[in-house]
Design a protein around this motif. Structure first.
Motif: not given
Length: 116
Positions: A34-35, A48, A57, A59, A69, A71, A78, A80, A95
């Motif tokens: 995730s971000w 995300a 995914t 958001y 997002i 990967r 990963v 973004l 991250c």
């Protein structure tokens, strides 16, 4: 476990940036990624997330339709992709992954500044 973000910078409103997070020290392909972001004076928020296979995914409402997002499990990375950036997207982007219920990991963060 190590997470290293890159790709931040200064961009004008309406511009784009792609953040990358290179992961090591764990079996990347098995875990969701995730971000998050944290703006000055605000709490860290989820931006995300992506499942281990990349098939699912989600958001934050504030970025839906603008951020993507993704990967690459072969590269343990990963991404973004951020389009149509707004000044309110200015933040440090992190991250994150969670390996067990008590073990979660963060990168050092990368600054994104949206300003004219």
């Amino acid at each position: 476990v190590q997470l290293v973000e890159s790709g931040g910078g200064l961009v004008q409103p309406g511009g784009s940036l792609r953040l990358s997070c290179a992961a090591s020290g764990f079996t990347f392909s098995k875990y969701p990624m995730s971000w998050y972001r944290q703006a000055p004076g605000k709490e860290r928020e989820l931006v995300a997330a992506i499942r281990s296979t990349g098939g699912s995914t989600n958001y934050a409402d504030s970025v839906k339709g603008r951020f993507t997002i993704s990967r690459d499990n072969a590269k343990n990375t990963v991404y973004l992709q951020m389009n149509s950036l707004k000044p309110e997207d200015t933040a440090v982007y992190y991250c994150h992954t969670q390996i067990t219920i008590v073990h979660d990991y963060w990168g050092q963060g990368t600054q994104v500044t949206v300003s004219s």
